[in-house]
Design an enzyme around this catalytic site. Sequence first.
Site, PDB file in Angstrom:
ATOM      1  CB  ALA A 134      13.268 -39.256   0.898  1.00  0.00           C
ATOM      2  CE  LYS A 153       9.131 -44.556   1.829  1.00  0.00           C
ATOM      3  NZ  LYS A 153       7.842 -43.520   1.973  1.00  0.00           N
ATOM      4  CG  ASP A 288       4.212 -33.603   0.265  1.00  0.00           C
ATOM      5  OD1 ASP A 288       4.345 -32.691   0.054  1.00  0.00           O
ATOM      6  OD2 ASP A 288       5.172 -34.530   0.364  1.00  0.00           O
TER       7      ASP A 288
END
Length: 565
Positions: A134, A153, A288
């Site tokens: 992303a 991450k 989200d």
Amino acid sequence: MAALSTPGILLSRLWRSLRIWRLVLQLLAGLWWDARPWTYPGGRTPERQADRQRRRARWLTAQFLELGSAFIKLGQLLSARPDVLPADVVEELAHLQDRVPAFPFPVVESLLEQELGERRAEIIDLEIVPLGSASLAQVHRASLRSGRQVVFKVQRPGLERLFRLDLEVLQQVAAAVQRHPRWGAGRDWVGIAKECRRVLLRELDFRLEAEHAARFRQQFLDDPGIRIPAVVWELSSRRVLCLDYVPGIKINDREALVRAGIDPAAIAEKGAASYLQQLVRFGFFHADPHPGNLAVASDGALIYYDFGMMGQISERLRSRLGRMVRAAAARDAASLVDELQQAGLIAAGIDQGPVRRLVRVMLTEALTPPFSANVIDKLSGDLYELVYGQPFRLPPELIFVMRALSTFEGVGRSLDPGFSLIAIARPYLLPLMTASGNGPNELFSELSRQAAEVGSRAFGIPRRLDESLARIEQGDLQVLIRAGETDRLLRRLALAQQSAGQSFLLGALAVAAAVLAVSGRPALTAVPLVLAVPVGLSWLKLQARLRRDGRLDQLPGVATPAGKQ
């Protein structure tokens, strides 16, 4: 080497600034072009204008994607501001997906070494191909010496420097737009830019996301049907986040769910119930919930991923929401508008009549049975249309709630065509409709407050009647009648008179120019022509205002006679 790199850095900063300013100027020029009636072949109609606005919104979304990380996140934040952006732009930005190419694996290893130091030795197997990539980071699966399966991450390199540069330029843009007499009126662009800067820089700190994940997991520890990855704190830092690896089937892959023996309708209901719990019971919710952040485990448990964008509803706002829900359920537009104004969501000192009509239409269309399958989506669209250009000041958390519910409603319909979020929501909204979810004390407090309010008004009636009778006897009573239609007609009459006067003046200047052109001093012809320029521009503006008022008079419900509000 440093001397050589400094000019390169300055040049890249200058080029980046020019790209951002070019986008701003292109957008402003496009908005100016879209507002001109003569740019529409065959005449401007609401349908053609709406179609062009949608194309402009798609173009802006594509430009944000091209500019990268900071603008992708900025677009997601601006999608929570329908009070300052048109509904079409808000809806396009809300669908902004930050799927970008992965950065090289050696960079990932280098960053893990920098952030974890000696703790890097705990990782014995780090997969080269990322699970996802992303705008802020990419995710790699790994194994630890203890045998624990995790994911890392890892933040993109150089991201903070790019964010700070982009946000600095955006603050300059906001200051310039704020000074514009039209675009700056009624909007605090500088304040919005400062808030975006604060939120975006916080999102670069993965330690905050780790806290969000841990808090969110704590909410559902006793619910085996909901699964949230645990944080591996010792292997997490400011730019690295380590979570348990929790695999699952993507929630919108209906065929794969059926092959695994999982009922899609049951998953839709479970997800809706968990989401309503987040809103009503906990006040801390996933902001989200698109299909990329939701999955289903092999045993049917619902899995949540990605906790960078979370929302929170304060106790005060939840209490106020209870009264709003009661007013909406009773279709009482007047009470709902009063509650919105007391909560500071509507500007004080405005004429409530038009706002009440808009709210009444929204309640009638969106909340009257039989409920359509996409009632929340429709309600969100009505809300966006309602707040733009109106005296509303909706907090971002409420917009995130509506957007999240609308997104989840779409997910539910993809799993079960008969999915109805309103039907599932009823038992969760009952606490709000009775005591705001805080027990009997809250109910008694609300009843006491209402009784005290009614009592104070009742005791005040004789005094007010006596004062009114005294003023009538003294010939002192004044009656103020507000007639919106008459006011508009008088305003249009005044504009027409100004237009006629300016037309007469333009004609006189044209005659003067013609006389001077054939006289012995033709050079003096420039004098009346120069004087005619500002008069002509003012006349064109008056014509535009007259046309706009004419269109408003044709809208249903705008020219409501006085006394029927």
